[in-house]
Design a protein around this motif. Structure first.
Motif, PDB file in Angstrom:
ATOM      1  N   LEU A   1      43.714  38.696  41.737  1.00 25.72           N
ATOM      2  CA  LEU A   1      42.414  38.971  42.572  1.00 25.72           C
ATOM      3  C   LEU A   1      42.879  38.940  44.223  1.00 25.72           C
ATOM      4  N   MET A   2      43.728  39.899  44.337  1.00 27.08           N
ATOM      5  CA  MET A   2      44.142  39.925  45.832  1.00 27.08           C
ATOM      6  C   MET A   2      44.753  38.792  46.501  1.00 27.08           C
TER       7      MET A   2
ATOM      8  N   MET B   1      45.792  44.075  38.956  1.00 27.77           N
ATOM      9  CA  MET B   1      45.959  45.384  38.091  1.00 27.77           C
ATOM     10  C   MET B   1      46.626  46.386  39.163  1.00 27.77           C
ATOM     11  N   VAL B   2      46.756  46.350  40.494  1.00 27.37           N
ATOM     12  CA  VAL B   2      47.357  46.987  41.588  1.00 27.37           C
ATOM     13  C   VAL B   2      48.734  46.526  41.739  1.00 27.37           C
TER      14      VAL B   2
ATOM     15  N   THR C   1      52.770  44.342  52.207  1.00 28.47           N
ATOM     16  CA  THR C   1      52.558  45.438  53.242  1.00 28.47           C
ATOM     17  C   THR C   1      51.346  46.488  52.813  1.00 28.47           C
ATOM     18  N   ILE C   2      51.348  46.265  51.472  1.00 26.59           N
ATOM     19  CA  ILE C   2      50.121  47.184  50.847  1.00 26.59           C
ATOM     20  C   ILE C   2      48.889  47.061  51.080  1.00 26.59           C
ATOM     21  N   HIS C   3      48.491  45.500  51.272  1.00 23.27           N
ATOM     22  CA  HIS C   3      47.295  45.072  51.502  1.00 23.27           C
ATOM     23  C   HIS C   3      47.628  44.086  52.388  1.00 23.27           C
ATOM     24  N   PRO C   4      47.417  44.401  53.752  1.00 20.43           N
ATOM     25  CA  PRO C   4      48.233  43.281  54.853  1.00 20.43           C
ATOM     26  C   PRO C   4      47.181  42.202  55.067  1.00 20.43           C
ATOM     27  N   VAL C   5      45.763  42.192  54.264  1.00 18.76           N
ATOM     28  CA  VAL C   5      45.107  40.919  54.522  1.00 18.76           C
ATOM     29  C   VAL C   5      45.478  39.636  53.688  1.00 18.76           C
TER      30      VAL C   5
END
Ligand SMILES: [Cu+2]
Lengths: 135, 183
Positions: free
Chosen positions: A63-64, A86-87, A123-127
């Motif tokens: 969940l990120m 899932m990503v 790096t794909i989701h910098p948050v």
């Protein structure tokens, strides 16, 4: 480039050994009979005092979020990252990109032998950020 | 033009854009009787496809590294979400069914792509990222406010819920990139 690959390979090998040994509950672990990484591993053990067994820690990506987002380990311990999302994510050292998992697809895992404290991010989701504290 | 005035106009423009997206989606949602699971699946897939289509425009038109990286993430993530939704539909024997909400999403998206295609350079980057911020806000509110509460099947409901953190991360990522263009 070739050097980096070699280093990466041996890091992964040490990671494997650490993983196998940590799974062994006996006080006198049977001597692993595998390849060159054993020597490297033995050297590391001696260097760290010889009596502490490296441990393996898990960080889940779901969940990120990195969970736990801060993990405290000893030098030589292994941190295994499992991508349960899932990503695709990655795990990359934040300040100089000193190390990276490269893209880690859903359901894949990646391990790192912790040598120093690091801030890391995706790096794909910098948050998405996390921290490894080496004591 | 003085700086404050520019800022005010910019703020108004993005607020207006957000309002129109939110209004159209919630108006559609209110005007429709409850959505069935096949309709919800269609809305979910369409909402993802729309963002992939915006990313494709950005990949054609932008030269900004942060915009391109963001667009690549949108394309990959929304494709992964669609794949997950398609797999679940197959498992449940659900065939996504076109409906007023998915049609509205598609017709709005066509207008937005037209607007994006009319811009270039820095103006394009700003328009693309402003739209990504507004679009993700709107989709989050539709997923949380309409799709999740109306979904009947537990697995469909759970999949929709599990997509929300990704949408929220995308929104924050878009806002990070947006700062570059809002000085
Ligand atoms: Cu990520």
């Amino acid at each position: 480039m070739a050097t980096i690959k070699t280093i990466l390979k041996s890091v992964l090998c040490v990671g494997c050994c650490a993983f196998m040994l940590a799974g062994c509950s006996s006080n006198t672990p049977s001597v692993p009979t595998v390849h060159f990484a054993q020597d490297e591993y033995a050297t590391k053990l001696k260097a760290s005092g010889g009596d502490t067994m490296p441990k393996v820690y898990a960080v889940t990506i779901a969940l990120m979020k990195f969970d736990p987002d801060t993990i405290t380990v000893k030098k030589g311990d292994t941190v295994v990252f499992y991508n349960h999302d899932m990503v695709t994510h990655d795990i990359t050292e934040e300040h100089s990109k000193a190390w990276t998992s490269k893209p880690l697809p859903a359901d894949a895992s990646w391990k790192l032998v912790a040598t120093q404290s690091s801030d890391y991010y995706c790096t794909i989701h910098p948050v998405m950020k996390g921290k490894i504290v080496v004591q | 033009m003085n700086m404050n005035l520019t800022k005010t106009i910019t703020a108004w423009a993005s607020a207006a854009m957000l309002c129109s997206v939110m209004f159209s989606t919630s108006a559609v949602a209110q005007g429709t009787s409850k959505l069935t699971d096949p309709e919800i699946a269609s809305v979910a897939v369409t909402a993802n496809q729309v963002d992939i289509s915006y990313a494709e425009v950005a990949q054609k038109k932008s030269k900004n590294a942060d915009v391109l990286k963001f667009a690549q993430t949108m394309s990959n993530d929304h494709k992964a979400i669609i794949a997950k939704a398609a797999a679940l539909c197959k498992k449940l024997g659900v065939t996504p069914k076109d409906n007023s909400v998915s049609k509205k999403l598609n017709s709005d998206a066509a207008k937005t792509r037209k607007m994006l295609n009319s811009k270039s350079g820095e103006a394009f980057n700003k328009a693309y990222i402003d739209n990504e911020v507004a679009y993700h806000k709107a989709v989050i509110s539709v997923v949380e406010g309409v799709l999740v509460p109306q979904a009947q099947n537990a697995e469909l409901k759970q999949l929709l819920q599990s997509v929300v953190p990704a949408l929220k991360e995308h929104l924050m990522h878009a806002e990070m990139v947006q700062k570059e263009f809002t000085k």
